[in-house]
Scaffold this motif. Structure first.
Motif, PDB file in Angstrom:
ATOM      1  N   PHE A  46      30.188  38.962  43.761  1.00 53.66           N
ATOM      2  CA  PHE A  46      31.103  39.993  44.246  1.00 53.66           C
ATOM      3  C   PHE A  46      32.292  40.054  43.304  1.00 53.66           C
ATOM      4  O   PHE A  46      32.514  39.170  42.476  1.00 53.66           O
ATOM      5  N   GLY A  47      33.071  41.107  43.426  1.00 53.94           N
ATOM      6  CA  GLY A  47      34.281  41.247  42.633  1.00 53.94           C
ATOM      7  C   GLY A  47      35.492  41.158  43.534  1.00 53.94           C
ATOM      8  O   GLY A  47      35.450  41.561  44.692  1.00 53.94           O
ATOM      9  N   THR A  48      36.573  40.623  43.019  1.00 55.06           N
ATOM     10  CA  THR A  48      37.817  40.535  43.777  1.00 55.06           C
ATOM     11  C   THR A  48      38.987  40.429  42.814  1.00 55.06           C
ATOM     12  O   THR A  48      38.810  40.122  41.633  1.00 55.06           O
ATOM     13  N   ASP A  49      40.185  40.685  43.339  1.00 59.17           N
ATOM     14  CA  ASP A  49      41.397  40.529  42.536  1.00 59.17           C
ATOM     15  C   ASP A  49      42.325  39.462  43.111  1.00 59.17           C
ATOM     16  O   ASP A  49      43.492  39.395  42.776  1.00 59.17           O
ATOM     17  N   THR A  50      41.803  38.591  43.958  1.00 59.18           N
ATOM     18  CA  THR A  50      42.631  37.578  44.608  1.00 59.18           C
ATOM     19  C   THR A  50      42.721  36.287  43.794  1.00 59.18           C
ATOM     20  O   THR A  50      41.888  36.029  42.927  1.00 59.18           O
ATOM     21  N   GLN A  51      43.735  35.486  44.091  1.00 58.20           N
ATOM     22  CA  GLN A  51      43.865  34.162  43.483  1.00 58.20           C
ATOM     23  C   GLN A  51      43.063  33.128  44.267  1.00 58.20           C
ATOM     24  O   GLN A  51      42.439  32.250  43.685  1.00 58.20           O
ATOM     25  N   VAL A  52      43.093  33.235  45.599  1.00 60.47           N
ATOM     26  CA  VAL A  52      42.455  32.242  46.463  1.00 60.47           C
ATOM     27  C   VAL A  52      41.472  32.937  47.396  1.00 60.47           C
ATOM     28  O   VAL A  52      41.778  33.988  47.945  1.00 60.47           O
TER      29      VAL A  52
END
Length: 138
Positions: A46-52
């Motif tokens: 999956f793709g995400t832009d989060t740090q955690v």
């Protein structure tokens, strides 16, 4: 589970019929094509832009293992213990990437009933549309 996940390495994903397995997904592509038919290596991407983020899983045994890849780069060569303590219980695996930035995340699993990914509410999750290859045995 549901969400913008791309699955690889197995097919026929379904949830179990008895709690707590109703909250976890496994592949039924191995004989005898049931939720409890035994699991090989498979992946979710999956793709995400989060740090955690956190990954929900059910501890099965010492064989419950995972490997993290970020933007196509493996964090480790070999799978790592998921760190669960009690067989049959649910756990959260927390991953801290150090900074928030758009990334492609791949989690390779071995004997790892998958219960989804938790993201902070202000961060995105997106489906990866690039071709995904099955994991081959090492």
């Amino acid at each position: 589970m549901t969400g913008p996940f791309a699955y690889a390495g197995a097919a026929g994903f379904q949830t179990g019929t008895v709690a707590p397995d109703t909250s976890y997904v496994l592949s039924t592509s191995r004989c005898p094509n049931r939720y409890d038919s035994g699991q090989g290596v498979r992946s979710v991407e999956f793709g995400t832009d989060t740090q955690v983020f956190q990954v929900r899983f059910k501890q099965v045994s010492a064989a419950t293992r995972f490997r993290l890849s970020v933007d196509g780069r493996k964090a480790t060569d070999l799978t790592q213990s998921a760190g669960g303590i009690t067989a049959g219980s649910g756990h959260l695996l927390t991953v801290d990437l150090g900074s928030a930035s758009p990334r492609r995340i791949r989690l390779d699993f071995s004997t790892f009933p998958f219960g989804g990914v938790y993201l902070p509410p202000v961060h995105l999750s997106r489906r990866i549309t690039a071709a995904i290859h099955e994991l081959l045995p090492a």
